[in-house]
Design a protein around this motif. Structure first.
Motif, PDB file in Angstrom:
ATOM      1  N   ALA A 140       0.523  -1.465   0.197  1.00 42.92           N
ATOM      2  CA  ALA A 140       0.336  -0.097   0.317  1.00 42.92           C
ATOM      3  C   ALA A 140       1.172   1.171   0.205  1.00 42.92           C
ATOM      4  O   ALA A 140       2.297   1.069   0.230  1.00 42.92           O
ATOM      5  CB  ALA A 140      -1.515  -0.043   0.939  1.00 42.92           C
TER       6      ALA A 140
ATOM      7  N   ALA B 180      -8.087   2.656  -1.245  1.00 45.14           N
ATOM      8  CA  ALA B 180      -8.081   2.116  -1.118  1.00 45.14           C
ATOM      9  C   ALA B 180      -6.932   1.775  -0.023  1.00 45.14           C
ATOM     10  O   ALA B 180      -7.081   1.011   1.557  1.00 45.14           O
ATOM     11  CB  ALA B 180      -8.287   0.714  -1.889  1.00 45.14           C
ATOM     12  N   ASP B 181      -6.167   2.262  -0.062  1.00 43.19           N
ATOM     13  CA  ASP B 181      -4.320   2.223  -0.322  1.00 43.19           C
ATOM     14  C   ASP B 181      -4.749   2.847   1.679  1.00 43.19           C
ATOM     15  O   ASP B 181      -3.998   2.980   3.016  1.00 43.19           O
ATOM     16  CB  ASP B 181      -2.924   2.761  -0.439  1.00 43.19           C
ATOM     17  CG  ASP B 181      -3.284   2.263  -1.769  1.00 43.19           C
ATOM     18  OD1 ASP B 181      -3.820   1.763  -1.883  1.00 43.19           O
ATOM     19  OD2 ASP B 181      -1.986   2.263  -1.580  1.00 43.19           O
TER      20      ASP B 181
ATOM     21  N   PHE C 191      -7.672   3.277   3.561  1.00 41.29           N
ATOM     22  CA  PHE C 191      -7.943   2.232   4.505  1.00 41.29           C
ATOM     23  C   PHE C 191      -7.169   1.409   4.843  1.00 41.29           C
ATOM     24  O   PHE C 191      -7.436   0.578   5.959  1.00 41.29           O
ATOM     25  CB  PHE C 191      -9.205   2.173   3.835  1.00 41.29           C
ATOM     26  CG  PHE C 191     -10.734   3.164   3.590  1.00 41.29           C
ATOM     27  CD1 PHE C 191     -11.126   3.482   5.368  1.00 41.29           C
ATOM     28  CD2 PHE C 191     -11.041   3.483   2.320  1.00 41.29           C
ATOM     29  CE1 PHE C 191     -11.642   4.695   5.095  1.00 41.29           C
ATOM     30  CE2 PHE C 191     -11.648   5.132   2.618  1.00 41.29           C
ATOM     31  CZ  PHE C 191     -12.075   4.219   3.633  1.00 41.29           C
ATOM     32  N   PHE C 192      -6.343   0.682   4.083  1.00 43.35           N
ATOM     33  CA  PHE C 192      -5.568  -0.864   4.308  1.00 43.35           C
ATOM     34  C   PHE C 192      -4.747  -0.320   5.067  1.00 43.35           C
ATOM     35  O   PHE C 192      -4.379  -0.824   6.558  1.00 43.35           O
ATOM     36  CB  PHE C 192      -5.059  -0.960   3.083  1.00 43.35           C
ATOM     37  CG  PHE C 192      -3.811  -1.932   3.240  1.00 43.35           C
ATOM     38  CD1 PHE C 192      -4.373  -3.731   3.522  1.00 43.35           C
ATOM     39  CD2 PHE C 192      -2.904  -2.242   3.811  1.00 43.35           C
ATOM     40  CE1 PHE C 192      -3.973  -4.671   3.793  1.00 43.35           C
ATOM     41  CE2 PHE C 192      -1.665  -2.807   3.459  1.00 43.35           C
ATOM     42  CZ  PHE C 192      -2.619  -4.421   3.671  1.00 43.35           C
TER      43      PHE C 192
ATOM     44  N   ASP D  31     -12.297  -1.755   8.295  1.00 45.15           N
ATOM     45  CA  ASP D  31     -11.279  -0.653   6.715  1.00 45.15           C
ATOM     46  C   ASP D  31     -10.696  -1.486   6.016  1.00 45.15           C
ATOM     47  O   ASP D  31     -10.617  -1.313   4.894  1.00 45.15           O
ATOM     48  CB  ASP D  31      -9.954  -0.069   7.968  1.00 45.15           C
ATOM     49  CG  ASP D  31     -10.607   1.652   8.650  1.00 45.15           C
ATOM     50  OD1 ASP D  31     -11.487   1.806   8.441  1.00 45.15           O
ATOM     51  OD2 ASP D  31      -9.453   1.919   9.888  1.00 45.15           O
ATOM     52  N   TYR D  32     -10.831  -2.173   5.889  1.00 51.97           N
ATOM     53  CA  TYR D  32     -10.459  -4.230   5.599  1.00 51.97           C
ATOM     54  C   TYR D  32     -11.205  -3.442   3.962  1.00 51.97           C
ATOM     55  O   TYR D  32     -11.371  -3.249   3.343  1.00 51.97           O
ATOM     56  CB  TYR D  32     -10.433  -5.232   5.597  1.00 51.97           C
ATOM     57  CG  TYR D  32      -8.487  -4.941   6.432  1.00 51.97           C
ATOM     58  CD1 TYR D  32      -7.919  -4.459   5.454  1.00 51.97           C
ATOM     59  CD2 TYR D  32      -8.669  -6.335   7.486  1.00 51.97           C
ATOM     60  CE1 TYR D  32      -6.074  -4.822   6.168  1.00 51.97           C
ATOM     61  CE2 TYR D  32      -7.438  -5.667   7.834  1.00 51.97           C
ATOM     62  CZ  TYR D  32      -5.773  -5.338   7.365  1.00 51.97           C
ATOM     63  OH  TYR D  32      -5.013  -5.586   8.178  1.00 51.97           O
TER      64      TYR D  32
ATOM     65  N   ALA E  12     -11.741  -0.608   2.397  1.00 52.40           N
ATOM     66  CA  ALA E  12     -10.303  -0.707   1.323  1.00 52.40           C
ATOM     67  C   ALA E  12     -11.115  -1.641   0.013  1.00 52.40           C
ATOM     68  O   ALA E  12     -11.186  -1.353  -0.950  1.00 52.40           O
ATOM     69  CB  ALA E  12      -9.487  -0.863   1.898  1.00 52.40           C
TER      70      ALA E  12
ATOM     71  N   ALA F 246      -6.341  -7.237   1.225  1.00 50.41           N
ATOM     72  CA  ALA F 246      -7.521  -7.176   2.058  1.00 50.41           C
ATOM     73  C   ALA F 246      -7.917  -7.918   2.527  1.00 50.41           C
ATOM     74  O   ALA F 246      -8.613  -8.020   3.647  1.00 50.41           O
ATOM     75  CB  ALA F 246      -7.802  -5.583   1.948  1.00 50.41           C
TER      76      ALA F 246
END
Length: 293
Positions: free
Chosen positions: A157, A244-245, A247-248, A266-267, A270, A280
């Motif tokens: 990420a 997405a990164d 949240f990852f 959070d995953y 993402a 993820a």
């Protein structure tokens, strides 16, 4: 594509990494290791404390090393051990922490010629691209001295919204205590981040969720703090919406803090943005298993 190379201005005696447009081919892991080994130094104090650093500039006989700020946060008599095994006193008055992030520069003096890191563009390091980490793990019961280590992995990420202390780049390499401040290099052997954080398993080996501070973060701050390395950060458009990164990396941080439900949320966020984010999916499943779901 940006290509960074070394130039020694004959008149002013300063060696820095400058930018020139050129196509750069991917190197083999062995070739990247050869580069990393020549630019990575061991930073050791009398206490003792162990860390790593990267040589980024030469002016006359003065070399500048970039490292993680926590490596040199305690005032002490530090030595820098260069790739040829020579020991040099670190001038502690030269230590400059970067504001708001876990980065610092320090200097040592030598008449020897040492290689400098080529500065890359960390914004170009995306999920799935190669990542290499170099540094000096602290001694253990099995190995009683700090030995240079090089680790292969991939970027997992690259967040636009960093965690505390500027950490935004995530990579899968195995690392150990003492490698903080070491180089994170891309497939062209360019410096894209400074390593500094990761999880610990029961054997005290950092694995999986490794974190580095992108080199572009340093470049943006260096101009403000009087640390000129001759390279400017690229004008990358600022992300207007979460990636997405983002949240990852938040999920990984929450997992470390044992906020497992927050990590799962959070995953999931993402995956809504990037349904093909395999890691993820994997990490969300592992987190569910921790909860016994």
């Amino acid at each position: 594509m940006k290509f960074y190379y070394q130039l020694t201005p004959a008149l002013i005696g300063v060696t820095i990494a400058l930018v020139q447009t050129k196509v750069a081919m991917a190197l083999s892991p062995t070739e990247v290791n050869n580069i990393a080994k020549q630019i990575t130094v061991l930073i050791q104090s009398k206490k003792p404390r162990y860390g790593s650093g990267v040589i980024i500039k030469k002016e006359g006989n003065t070399y500048t090393v970039l490292t993680a700020a926590h490596v040199v946060e305690v005032q002490d008599n530090y030595e820098i051990i260069t790739p040829d095994g020579q020991r040099y006193a670190l001038n502690y008055s030269s230590v400059k922490p970067m504001p708001g992030v876990d980065l610092a520069v320090a200097q040592f003096t030598s008449s020897q010629n040492y290689n400098l890191a080529k500065i890359g563009n960390s914004d170009s390091s995306t999920e799935g691209t190669a990542a290499y980490v170099a540094g000096f793990p602290a001694p253990t019961f099995a190995i009683n001295q700090s030995v240079y280590t090089f680790s292969n992995g991939t970027i997992t990420a690259n967040a636009s919204k960093p965690l505390r202390d500027g950490y935004a780049l995530v990579y899968s390499n195995n690392t150990s205590e003492g490698m903080s401040g070491g180089a994170v290099l891309n497939e062209k052997g360019e410096l894209i981040a400074v390593h500094g954080r990761a999880d610990l398993d029961t054997k005290e080996i950092k694995t999986g969720f490794n974190l580095g501070i992108p080199i572009n973060t340093f470049l943006r701050l260096s101009a403000k703090t009087g640390v000129d390395v001759g390279v400017s950060a690229p004008n990358t458009p600022v992300a207007t919406a979460p990636k997405a990164d983002d949240f990852f990396i938040q999920a990984g941080e929450k997992y470390q803090k044992r906020d497992y439900k927050g990590a799962i949320a959070d995953y999931t966020s993402a995956l809504k943005i990037n349904p093909n984010f395999a890691l993820a999916y994997n990490n969300r499943g592992l987190t569910h298993s921790v909860l016994g779901d």
